[in-house]
Design a protein around this motif. Structure first.
Motif, PDB file in Angstrom:
ATOM      1  N   UNK A 181      14.690  13.497 -22.766  1.00  0.00           N
ATOM      2  CA  UNK A 181      13.952  14.383 -23.441  1.00  0.00           C
ATOM      3  C   UNK A 181      13.151  13.617 -24.656  1.00  0.00           C
ATOM      4  N   UNK A 182      11.993  14.077 -24.817  1.00  0.00           N
ATOM      5  CA  UNK A 182      11.157  13.554 -25.872  1.00  0.00           C
ATOM      6  C   UNK A 182      10.341  12.289 -25.860  1.00  0.00           C
ATOM      7  N   UNK A 183      10.370  11.692 -24.526  1.00  0.00           N
ATOM      8  CA  UNK A 183       9.601  10.322 -24.439  1.00  0.00           C
ATOM      9  C   UNK A 183       8.405  10.552 -23.783  1.00  0.00           C
ATOM     10  N   UNK A 184       7.554   9.787 -23.447  1.00  0.00           N
ATOM     11  CA  UNK A 184       6.268   9.739 -22.927  1.00  0.00           C
ATOM     12  C   UNK A 184       6.274  10.975 -21.623  1.00  0.00           C
ATOM     13  N   UNK A 185       5.430  11.678 -21.666  1.00  0.00           N
ATOM     14  CA  UNK A 185       5.271  12.699 -20.619  1.00  0.00           C
ATOM     15  C   UNK A 185       5.316  12.465 -19.176  1.00  0.00           C
ATOM     16  N   UNK A 186       4.898  11.025 -18.928  1.00  0.00           N
ATOM     17  CA  UNK A 186       4.716  10.430 -17.586  1.00  0.00           C
ATOM     18  C   UNK A 186       5.856   9.742 -17.059  1.00  0.00           C
ATOM     19  N   UNK A 187       6.987   9.654 -18.030  1.00  0.00           N
ATOM     20  CA  UNK A 187       8.239   8.978 -17.702  1.00  0.00           C
ATOM     21  C   UNK A 187       9.236   9.881 -17.281  1.00  0.00           C
TER      22      UNK A 187
ATOM     23  N   UNK B 248      16.386   0.999 -15.850  1.00  0.00           N
ATOM     24  CA  UNK B 248      14.929   1.023 -15.346  1.00  0.00           C
ATOM     25  C   UNK B 248      14.147   2.259 -15.654  1.00  0.00           C
ATOM     26  N   UNK B 249      13.229   2.261 -16.496  1.00  0.00           N
ATOM     27  CA  UNK B 249      12.529   3.344 -16.757  1.00  0.00           C
ATOM     28  C   UNK B 249      11.673   3.562 -15.223  1.00  0.00           C
ATOM     29  N   UNK B 250      11.347   4.994 -15.089  1.00  0.00           N
ATOM     30  CA  UNK B 250      10.729   5.426 -13.883  1.00  0.00           C
ATOM     31  C   UNK B 250       9.472   6.115 -14.379  1.00  0.00           C
ATOM     32  N   UNK B 251       8.501   5.825 -14.096  1.00  0.00           N
ATOM     33  CA  UNK B 251       7.094   6.207 -14.212  1.00  0.00           C
ATOM     34  C   UNK B 251       6.677   7.311 -13.010  1.00  0.00           C
ATOM     35  N   UNK B 252       6.385   8.535 -13.295  1.00  0.00           N
ATOM     36  CA  UNK B 252       5.778   9.426 -12.213  1.00  0.00           C
ATOM     37  C   UNK B 252       4.472   9.269 -12.133  1.00  0.00           C
ATOM     38  N   UNK B 253       3.938   8.309 -11.218  1.00  0.00           N
ATOM     39  CA  UNK B 253       2.347   7.959 -11.129  1.00  0.00           C
ATOM     40  C   UNK B 253       1.426   9.264 -10.814  1.00  0.00           C
TER      41      UNK B 253
ATOM     42  N   UNK C  30       9.968  -2.100 -14.104  1.00  0.00           N
ATOM     43  CA  UNK C  30       9.615  -0.606 -14.260  1.00  0.00           C
ATOM     44  C   UNK C  30       9.467   0.002 -13.031  1.00  0.00           C
ATOM     45  N   UNK C  31       9.952   1.123 -12.743  1.00  0.00           N
ATOM     46  CA  UNK C  31      10.116   1.749 -11.444  1.00  0.00           C
ATOM     47  C   UNK C  31       8.938   2.885 -11.373  1.00  0.00           C
ATOM     48  N   UNK C  32       8.210   2.842 -10.380  1.00  0.00           N
ATOM     49  CA  UNK C  32       6.885   3.734 -10.081  1.00  0.00           C
ATOM     50  C   UNK C  32       7.068   4.621  -8.919  1.00  0.00           C
TER      51      UNK C  32
ATOM     52  N   UNK D 185       0.879  -1.248  -0.116  1.00  0.00           N
ATOM     53  CA  UNK D 185       0.031  -0.051  -0.081  1.00  0.00           C
ATOM     54  C   UNK D 185       0.886   1.037  -0.100  1.00  0.00           C
ATOM     55  N   UNK D 186       0.661   2.169  -0.983  1.00  0.00           N
ATOM     56  CA  UNK D 186       1.509   3.393  -0.836  1.00  0.00           C
ATOM     57  C   UNK D 186       0.334   4.767  -1.237  1.00  0.00           C
ATOM     58  N   UNK D 187       0.987   5.752  -0.972  1.00  0.00           N
ATOM     59  CA  UNK D 187       0.253   6.773  -1.022  1.00  0.00           C
ATOM     60  C   UNK D 187       0.725   7.742  -2.536  1.00  0.00           C
ATOM     61  N   UNK D 188      -0.561   8.541  -2.872  1.00  0.00           N
ATOM     62  CA  UNK D 188      -0.203   9.494  -3.902  1.00  0.00           C
ATOM     63  C   UNK D 188      -1.093  10.684  -3.525  1.00  0.00           C
ATOM     64  N   UNK D 189      -0.488  11.891  -3.060  1.00  0.00           N
ATOM     65  CA  UNK D 189      -1.252  13.207  -2.747  1.00  0.00           C
ATOM     66  C   UNK D 189      -2.230  12.548  -1.723  1.00  0.00           C
ATOM     67  N   UNK D 190      -2.127  11.847  -0.445  1.00  0.00           N
ATOM     68  CA  UNK D 190      -2.896  11.636   0.604  1.00  0.00           C
ATOM     69  C   UNK D 190      -3.979  10.519   0.137  1.00  0.00           C
ATOM     70  N   UNK D 191      -3.949  10.036  -1.093  1.00  0.00           N
ATOM     71  CA  UNK D 191      -4.759   8.790  -1.388  1.00  0.00           C
ATOM     72  C   UNK D 191      -3.817   7.615  -1.358  1.00  0.00           C
ATOM     73  N   UNK D 192      -4.736   6.588  -0.971  1.00  0.00           N
ATOM     74  CA  UNK D 192      -4.003   5.206  -0.818  1.00  0.00           C
ATOM     75  C   UNK D 192      -4.237   4.266  -2.008  1.00  0.00           C
TER      76      UNK D 192
END
Length: 150
Positions: free
Chosen positions: A42-48, A59-64, A91-93, A14-21
């Motif tokens: 630069x130039x890759x998917x905007x949420x990477x 390891x690519x890192x996705x910003x959730x 993949x890293x989140x 279980x993890x949190x993002x902006x206080x949501x679980x």
């Protein structure tokens, strides 16, 4: 996708993002790391967010936050990277923090109703735990279903 009957007895990270679980099934999680230096690309998917070197593997890192179109808070020392097993790669989140590893009793888990506005199928169950609601995520949809990103 994991069936509803697979919730009982399974452990979840279980993890949190902006206080949501939110949570993933523990077997989807390879490891959890402190946030190392992330190399932006630069130039890759905007949420990477970029990539990291983990024991010789890139390891690519996705910003959730970006993935879920949430505001991105200031980075802090509680931030973690959850390494998950993708289709052919790890993949890293990037998450705000890890809250716990726990089990949910079947009677505390409900399937998601069809009339919600969240991206379709990204949350597969809601689990109630100590007065909080935790969204159990469909890992494959989180990683690969990016039809809404321009």
């Amino acid at each position: 996708m994991k069936g509803f009957d697979q919730v009982d007895g399974n452990q979840f990270v279980v993890f949190s993002l902006n206080e949501q679980l939110y949570a993933f099934f523990i077997e989807e999680v390879v490891e959890i790391l402190r946030v190392p230096s992330i190399t932006s690309i630069p130039g890759i998917n905007p949420y990477i967010e970029g990539v990291i070197n983990l024991r010789g593997n890139i390891i690519p890192i996705v910003n959730l936050h970006k993935r879920f179109q949430l505001p991105t808070p200031e980075k802090n020392k509680k931030n973690r990277i959850v390494i998950v097993q993708g289709k052919n790669e790890n993949i890293g989140l990037l998450v705000d923090k890890i809250n716990m590893v726990t089990k949910f009793d079947e009677e505390h888990v409900e399937p998601v109703s069809n009339n919600q506005t969240i991206e379709e199928d990204i949350v597969i169950y809601y689990a109630k735990h100590k007065e909080q609601v935790i969204g159990v995520l469909n890992l494959e949809k989180v990683l690969y279903d990016n039809h809404h990103v321009s």
